[in-house]
Design a protein around this motif. Structure first.
Motif, PDB file in Angstrom:
ATOM      1  N   GLY A 184      -9.525   8.849  -9.071  1.00  0.00           N
ATOM      2  CA  GLY A 184      -8.979   8.905  -7.712  1.00  0.00           C
ATOM      3  C   GLY A 184      -8.728   7.542  -7.104  1.00  0.00           C
ATOM      4  N   LEU A 185      -8.517   6.524  -7.963  1.00  0.00           N
ATOM      5  CA  LEU A 185      -8.236   5.183  -7.455  1.00  0.00           C
ATOM      6  C   LEU A 185      -6.759   5.085  -7.067  1.00  0.00           C
ATOM      7  N   GLY A 186      -6.365   3.961  -6.523  1.00  0.00           N
ATOM      8  CA  GLY A 186      -4.981   3.772  -6.078  1.00  0.00           C
ATOM      9  C   GLY A 186      -4.013   3.524  -7.230  1.00  0.00           C
ATOM     10  N   ALA A 187      -2.878   2.919  -6.864  1.00  0.00           N
ATOM     11  CA  ALA A 187      -1.796   2.695  -7.824  1.00  0.00           C
ATOM     12  C   ALA A 187      -2.105   1.529  -8.762  1.00  0.00           C
ATOM     13  N   ASP A 188      -1.274   1.417  -9.793  1.00  0.00           N
ATOM     14  CA  ASP A 188      -1.393   0.317 -10.771  1.00  0.00           C
ATOM     15  C   ASP A 188      -0.705  -0.921 -10.207  1.00  0.00           C
ATOM     16  N   LYS A 189      -1.381  -1.590  -9.252  1.00  0.00           N
ATOM     17  CA  LYS A 189      -0.855  -2.838  -8.692  1.00  0.00           C
ATOM     18  C   LYS A 189      -2.026  -3.788  -8.492  1.00  0.00           C
ATOM     19  N   SER A 190      -1.713  -5.072  -8.489  1.00  0.00           N
ATOM     20  CA  SER A 190      -2.775  -6.070  -8.426  1.00  0.00           C
ATOM     21  C   SER A 190      -2.783  -6.770  -7.070  1.00  0.00           C
ATOM     22  N   GLU A 191      -3.911  -7.439  -6.829  1.00  0.00           N
ATOM     23  CA  GLU A 191      -4.055  -8.228  -5.605  1.00  0.00           C
ATOM     24  C   GLU A 191      -3.014  -9.336  -5.584  1.00  0.00           C
ATOM     25  N   ALA A 192      -2.765  -9.947  -6.753  1.00  0.00           N
ATOM     26  CA  ALA A 192      -1.775 -11.028  -6.833  1.00  0.00           C
ATOM     27  C   ALA A 192      -0.385 -10.500  -6.510  1.00  0.00           C
ATOM     28  N   SER A 193      -0.058  -9.307  -7.024  1.00  0.00           N
ATOM     29  CA  SER A 193       1.267  -8.748  -6.732  1.00  0.00           C
ATOM     30  C   SER A 193       1.377  -8.373  -5.267  1.00  0.00           C
ATOM     31  N   GLN A 194       0.251  -7.929  -4.685  1.00  0.00           N
ATOM     32  CA  GLN A 194       0.247  -7.603  -3.258  1.00  0.00           C
ATOM     33  C   GLN A 194       0.510  -8.865  -2.429  1.00  0.00           C
ATOM     34  N   TYR A 224       1.958 -11.613  -3.475  1.00  0.00           N
ATOM     35  CA  TYR A 224       3.343 -12.026  -3.727  1.00  0.00           C
ATOM     36  C   TYR A 224       4.298 -11.205  -2.881  1.00  0.00           C
ATOM     37  N   THR A 225       4.082  -9.898  -2.862  1.00  0.00           N
ATOM     38  CA  THR A 225       4.948  -9.011  -2.077  1.00  0.00           C
ATOM     39  C   THR A 225       4.868  -9.372  -0.596  1.00  0.00           C
ATOM     40  N   ALA A 226       3.638  -9.634  -0.112  1.00  0.00           N
ATOM     41  CA  ALA A 226       3.469  -9.989   1.306  1.00  0.00           C
ATOM     42  C   ALA A 226       4.174 -11.302   1.615  1.00  0.00           C
ATOM     43  N   GLU A 227       4.058 -12.278   0.686  1.00  0.00           N
ATOM     44  CA  GLU A 227       4.710 -13.577   0.889  1.00  0.00           C
ATOM     45  C   GLU A 227       6.230 -13.421   0.927  1.00  0.00           C
ATOM     46  N   VAL A 228       6.753 -12.635  -0.005  1.00  0.00           N
ATOM     47  CA  VAL A 228       8.201 -12.418  -0.047  1.00  0.00           C
ATOM     48  C   VAL A 228       8.663 -11.697   1.215  1.00  0.00           C
ATOM     49  N   MET A 229       7.900 -10.694   1.650  1.00  0.00           N
ATOM     50  CA  MET A 229       8.276  -9.954   2.860  1.00  0.00           C
ATOM     51  C   MET A 229       8.265 -10.878   4.081  1.00  0.00           C
ATOM     52  N   ALA A 230       7.279 -11.801   4.143  1.00  0.00           N
ATOM     53  CA  ALA A 230       7.215 -12.738   5.268  1.00  0.00           C
ATOM     54  C   ALA A 230       8.436 -13.654   5.268  1.00  0.00           C
ATOM     55  N   MET A 231       8.840 -14.125   4.069  1.00  0.00           N
ATOM     56  CA  MET A 231      10.017 -15.004   4.000  1.00  0.00           C
ATOM     57  C   MET A 231      11.285 -14.244   4.372  1.00  0.00           C
ATOM     58  N   LYS A 232      11.365 -12.994   3.955  1.00  0.00           N
ATOM     59  CA  LYS A 232      12.538 -12.183   4.317  1.00  0.00           C
ATOM     60  C   LYS A 232      12.613 -11.961   5.823  1.00  0.00           C
ATOM     61  N   GLU A 233      11.435 -11.740   6.419  1.00  0.00           N
ATOM     62  CA  GLU A 233      11.390 -11.559   7.874  1.00  0.00           C
ATOM     63  C   GLU A 233      11.806 -12.839   8.593  1.00  0.00           C
ATOM     64  N   GLU A 234      11.333 -13.994   8.080  1.00  0.00           N
ATOM     65  CA  GLU A 234      11.725 -15.274   8.689  1.00  0.00           C
ATOM     66  C   GLU A 234      13.223 -15.499   8.553  1.00  0.00           C
ATOM     67  N   LEU A 235      13.779 -15.162   7.392  1.00  0.00           N
ATOM     68  CA  LEU A 235      15.218 -15.309   7.192  1.00  0.00           C
ATOM     69  C   LEU A 235      15.991 -14.422   8.160  1.00  0.00           C
ATOM     70  N   ARG A 236      15.533 -13.175   8.328  1.00  0.00           N
ATOM     71  CA  ARG A 236      16.215 -12.267   9.263  1.00  0.00           C
ATOM     72  C   ARG A 236      16.175 -12.814  10.692  1.00  0.00           C
ATOM     73  N   ARG A 237      14.996 -13.387  11.093  1.00  0.00           N
ATOM     74  CA  ARG A 237      14.863 -13.939  12.441  1.00  0.00           C
ATOM     75  C   ARG A 237      15.795 -15.133  12.648  1.00  0.00           C
ATOM     76  N   LEU A 238      15.859 -16.013  11.604  1.00  0.00           N
ATOM     77  CA  LEU A 238      16.757 -17.170  11.712  1.00  0.00           C
ATOM     78  C   LEU A 238      18.220 -16.733  11.788  1.00  0.00           C
ATOM     79  N   GLN A 239      18.578 -15.704  11.027  1.00  0.00           N
ATOM     80  CA  GLN A 239      19.950 -15.204  11.086  1.00  0.00           C
ATOM     81  C   GLN A 239      20.268 -14.661  12.485  1.00  0.00           C
ATOM     82  N   ASP A 240      19.301 -13.933  13.057  1.00  0.00           N
ATOM     83  CA  ASP A 240      19.513 -13.384  14.413  1.00  0.00           C
ATOM     84  C   ASP A 240      19.679 -14.518  15.434  1.00  0.00           C
TER      85      ASP A 240
END
Length: 200
Positions: A143-153, A155-171
Motif C-alpha cells: 500500500g505504498l505510493g508510486a514508483d518515484k524518488s525524492e530526487a525526481s520530486q 527535480y520536478t519541483a525545481e522545474v515547476m518553479a522555473m516554469k512558474e517564474e518564466l510565466r510570470r516574466l512573460q506576463d
C-alpha cells in the motif's frame, strides 16, 4: 503384323530391310528390339530382351517402359514439430519477499509517497538481484505510493518553479509591452490631431 505375340515392324536401314519387335507403354513410349534371325524369335527371348532394357510387366501386347517403371521419389517427411516446454516465470521465495519488504521499509518514505534519494523499483531490484517487477508488486501489496524518488520530486519541483517564474516574466513583459504600445498610440493620435504646421 503379329508374330509370336509381339508386334513386328520392318524398316529399311542403309538399304536393307530390318525386322523389329515392338512393345508400347500406356504412356505412349515405344520399345524396339532387332529380330535378325531367319525366323521370328519366340515370345520368351523377346520378353527377356525388353526386361534387360528396363521394361517391366512385359507381355506380348503391352508393357511398362523404363521411365514409368522407375520408382517414384518418396516425398520428404514433414519436419517434426519440436515442442518446447515453457517454464513458468520464476516466483519470489519467502526469503525474497522478506528481503524486498525490508528494503522497501528502509528506502521508501511512506508519508511522502516516494523513495528516499534516487531509489526506484528498478534500482532496488538491481541491488537485491531480483526482477524489479517483484519490487513493484510488493510495493503495491504494502500500500505504498508510486514508483518515484525524492530526487525526481525535487527535480520536478525545481522545474515547476522555473516554469512558474518564466510565466510570470512573460506576463510582466506583455503587460509592460501593452502599456508602452498604448502610450505610443496616444502620442500618435495627438500628433495627428495637431496636424502638420510649417514654420512661417
Amino acid at each position: 503384323m503379329k508374330g509370336q505375340g509381339f508386334r513386328v515392324v520392318c524398316e529399311q536401314e542403309g538399304g536393307v530391310w530390318v525386322r523389329f519387335r515392338t512393345l508400347t507403354c500406356r504412356c505412349g513410349a515405344e520399345g524396339r528390339i532387332k529380330d535378325t534371325g531367319k525366323r521370328l524369335l519366340a515370345s520368351s527371348p523377346v520378353a527377356d530382351a525388353f526386361r534387360r532394357l528396363g521394361w517391366t510387366s512385359v507381355k506380348p501386347d503391352r508393357g511398362v517402359c523404363p521411365v514409368c517403371s522407375a520408382p517414384k521419389p518418396k516425398p520428404a517427411p514433414a519436419p517434426k514439430e519440436i515442442v518446447m516446454a515453457v517454464e513458468p516465470p520464476r516466483q519470489p521465495t519467502t526469503a525474497d519477499r522478506r528481503r524486498i519488504r525490508d528494503a522497501l521499509l528502509d528506502h521508501y518514505d511512506e508519508d511522502g509517497g516516494f523513495y528516499r534519494g534516487e531509489q526506484s523499483d528498478r534500482t532496488l531490484g538491481e541491488t537485491l538481484n531480483v526482477p524489479f517487477a517483484w519490487v513493484s508488486s510488493m510495493r503495491d501489496a504494502m500500500g505504498l505510493g508510486a514508483d518515484k524518488s525524492e530526487a525526481s520530486q525535487a527535480y520536478t519541483a525545481e522545474v515547476m518553479a522555473m516554469k512558474e517564474e518564466l510565466r510570470r516574466l512573460q506576463d510582466e513583459f506583455l503587460a509592460a509591452f501593452a502599456k508602452r504600445c498604448d502610450d505610443l498610440e496616444r502620442r500618435i493620435s495627438a500628433a495627428e490631431r495637431r496636424g502638420y504646421r510649417s514654420a512661417a
